[in-house]
Design an enzyme around this catalytic site. Structure first.
Site, mmCIF file in Angstrom:
data_model
loop_
_atom_site.group_PDB
_atom_site.id
_atom_site.type_symbol
_atom_site.label_atom_id
_atom_site.label_comp_id
_atom_site.label_asym_id
_atom_site.label_seq_id
_atom_site.Cartn_x
_atom_site.Cartn_y
_atom_site.Cartn_z
ATOM 1 N N SER A 231 5.935 -62.928 73.758
ATOM 2 C CA SER A 231 4.561 -62.394 73.747
ATOM 3 C C SER A 231 4.635 -60.892 73.528
ATOM 4 O O SER A 231 5.677 -60.272 73.785
ATOM 5 C CB SER A 231 3.896 -62.656 75.100
ATOM 6 O OG SER A 231 2.667 -61.966 75.189
ATOM 7 N N TYR B 193 3.248 -62.112 84.423
ATOM 8 C CA TYR B 193 3.367 -62.644 83.062
ATOM 9 C C TYR B 193 4.250 -61.708 82.212
ATOM 10 O O TYR B 193 5.147 -62.166 81.502
ATOM 11 C CB TYR B 193 1.981 -62.799 82.444
ATOM 12 C CG TYR B 193 1.988 -63.438 81.074
ATOM 13 C CD1 TYR B 193 2.299 -64.785 80.923
ATOM 14 C CD2 TYR B 193 1.690 -62.700 79.930
ATOM 15 C CE1 TYR B 193 2.305 -65.376 79.661
ATOM 16 C CE2 TYR B 193 1.701 -63.282 78.673
ATOM 17 C CZ TYR B 193 1.996 -64.619 78.541
ATOM 18 O OH TYR B 193 2.018 -65.202 77.290
HETATM 19 N N1 LIG Z 1 -2.364 -67.729 73.452
HETATM 20 C C1 LIG Z 1 -1.930 -66.480 73.512
HETATM 21 O O1 LIG Z 1 -2.693 -65.495 73.462
HETATM 22 C C2 LIG Z 1 -0.455 -66.244 73.624
HETATM 23 C C3 LIG Z 1 0.025 -64.977 73.222
HETATM 24 C C4 LIG Z 1 1.376 -64.731 73.295
HETATM 25 C C5 LIG Z 1 2.225 -65.706 73.753
HETATM 26 N N2 LIG Z 1 1.743 -66.915 74.142
HETATM 27 C C6 LIG Z 1 2.695 -67.918 74.617
HETATM 28 O O2 LIG Z 1 2.602 -69.045 73.777
HETATM 29 C C7 LIG Z 1 3.050 -70.187 74.480
HETATM 30 C C8 LIG Z 1 2.054 -71.315 74.277
HETATM 31 O O3 LIG Z 1 0.836 -70.959 74.883
HETATM 32 P P1 LIG Z 1 -0.556 -71.430 74.284
HETATM 33 O O4 LIG Z 1 -1.365 -70.236 74.072
HETATM 34 O O5 LIG Z 1 -0.319 -72.351 73.173
HETATM 35 O O6 LIG Z 1 -1.175 -72.158 75.569
HETATM 36 P P2 LIG Z 1 -1.566 -73.675 75.845
HETATM 37 O O7 LIG Z 1 -2.429 -74.195 74.770
HETATM 38 O O8 LIG Z 1 -2.073 -73.671 77.229
HETATM 39 O O9 LIG Z 1 -0.169 -74.438 75.759
HETATM 40 C C9 LIG Z 1 0.734 -74.478 76.801
HETATM 41 C C10 LIG Z 1 1.653 -75.672 76.590
HETATM 42 O O10 LIG Z 1 2.658 -75.661 77.597
HETATM 43 C C11 LIG Z 1 2.802 -76.978 78.082
HETATM 44 N N3 LIG Z 1 3.346 -76.992 79.423
HETATM 45 C C12 LIG Z 1 2.844 -76.394 80.536
HETATM 46 N N4 LIG Z 1 3.643 -76.647 81.588
HETATM 47 C C13 LIG Z 1 4.656 -77.434 81.136
HETATM 48 C C14 LIG Z 1 5.790 -78.020 81.734
HETATM 49 N N5 LIG Z 1 6.059 -77.839 83.033
HETATM 50 N N6 LIG Z 1 6.610 -78.766 80.969
HETATM 51 C C15 LIG Z 1 6.355 -78.952 79.664
HETATM 52 N N7 LIG Z 1 5.312 -78.407 79.017
HETATM 53 C C16 LIG Z 1 4.465 -77.651 79.754
HETATM 54 C C17 LIG Z 1 1.377 -77.542 78.037
HETATM 55 O O11 LIG Z 1 1.403 -78.948 78.023
HETATM 56 P P3 LIG Z 1 1.206 -79.924 79.272
HETATM 57 O O12 LIG Z 1 0.152 -79.333 80.141
HETATM 58 O O13 LIG Z 1 0.813 -81.202 78.608
HETATM 59 O O14 LIG Z 1 2.537 -80.017 79.928
HETATM 60 C C18 LIG Z 1 0.925 -77.005 76.684
HETATM 61 O O15 LIG Z 1 1.373 -77.857 75.666
HETATM 62 C C19 LIG Z 1 3.203 -69.755 75.934
HETATM 63 O O16 LIG Z 1 4.576 -69.506 76.191
HETATM 64 C C20 LIG Z 1 2.426 -68.454 76.000
HETATM 65 O O17 LIG Z 1 2.932 -67.601 77.007
HETATM 66 C C21 LIG Z 1 0.427 -67.212 74.076
#
Ligand SMILES: NC(=O)c1ccc[n+]([C@@H]2O[C@H](COP(=O)([O-])OP(=O)(O)OC[C@H]3O[C@@H](n4cnc5c(N)ncnc54)[C@H](OP(=O)(O)O)[C@@H]3O)[C@@H](O)[C@H]2O)c1
Length: 253
Positions: free
Chosen positions: A133, A146
């Protein structure tokens, strides 16, 4: 192999790989969501396997690796996208709310890499893409936990890549800015500040196709912004404090 494939960046990444002809394993905890995405991929002529897995549980990752290898053979690419927010006033947080993001965002990435990297090294090819991130590059107020987890992801990826690159295996932290997803809703940000999902998946595809490591920021100007922080730390921190004050005094927050 995409861990965290049931929504957001992980889901979009799995779809992007499938569209490019890859056989994709989708892992996360919500089985129904994974099944629906896998079905969608199969219906459009792709190959996908849905595999329920909690990435904070090493035994489940071992099973995931074994099942993946039985069905499709060893993974060429691992994307660690599972992650969660971790905010709030630190001294008021329960210990669970400190531990959960650290377990998922840090240990989930380390455990996933531990499970899949050995076979990549043994075969002399592969790429581990960890979704870091911009919070892994810039420490900001209100984001201590975070930010700490994402700094760990960036450092882990770089350190690992020194070890693996000689064996033609790369480890990269892809560091996106703001993306509107279930876990990270960005409704209070202006449109211009929010990345399109396609921009992030294109970056991941580029990183894998061109063996870019150990770090790749999206948008690209974020890389240059790091220079500003390092070259003029006093000015940089003054700006961060000022932005924080403006944020606190904004009536919309
Ligand atoms: N969106 C942003 O602004 C942003 C920016 C920079 C970085 N990121 C990073 O991008 C990544 C994805 O985030 P996102 O924005 O796509 O959020 P998201 O839509 O909430 O996706 C999170 C994913 O993680 C999975 N997950 C959560 N706990 C888990 C566990 N214990 N085991 C396996 N899977 C698990 C969830 O699936 P289940 O609940 O089905 O397990 C879901 O598929 C994260 O690492 C986040 O920190 C996001």
């Amino acid at each position: 192999m995409v861990a965290g494939a049931s929504s957001g960046i992980g889901e979009a990444t799995a779809l992007a790989f499938a569209q490019r002809g890859a056989r994709v394993v989708l892992a996360a905890r919500r089985t129904e969501r994974l099944d629906a995405i896998a079905e969608r991929i199969e219906r459009s002529g792709g190959k996908a396997l849905a595999a329920t897995c909690d990435v904070t549980e090493p035994e489940q990752l071992t099973t995931l690796r074994v099942v993946t290898e039985e069905v499709y053979g060893p993974a060429d690419i691992l994307v660690n996208s599972a992650g969660m927010r971790g905010g709030g006033e630190f001294t008021k947080l329960d210990y669970d709310r400190i531990e959960d993001p650290v377990r998922l965002n840090v240990l989930g990435v380390l455990f996933g890499t531990r499970a899949f990297l050995p076979s990549m090294l043994a075969r002399g090819k592969g790429h581990v893409v960890n979704i870091g991130s911009l919070a892994g590059r810039f420490a900001t107020p209100g984001n201590a936990i975070y930010g700490a987890t994402k700094h760990a992801v960036v450092a882990f990826s770089e350190a690992m890549n020194y070890e693996t690159e000689r064996r033609n295996v790369h480890v990269t932290s892809v560091n996106p800015g703001f993306v509107d997803t279930e876990g990270f809703p960005q409704g209070d940000l202006p449109n211009w500040a929010v990345l399109k999902m396609g921009t992030v998946t294109d970056a991941i595809m580029k990183v894998v196709r061109e063996d870019i490591a150990p770090e790749y920021s999206v948008p690209r100007w974020l890389s240059a912004f790091q220079l500003f922080r390092v070259a003029t730390p006093t000015l940089y921190r003054w700006g961060i404090r000022k932005a924080r004050r403006a944020r606190l005094s904004s009536p919309s927050r």
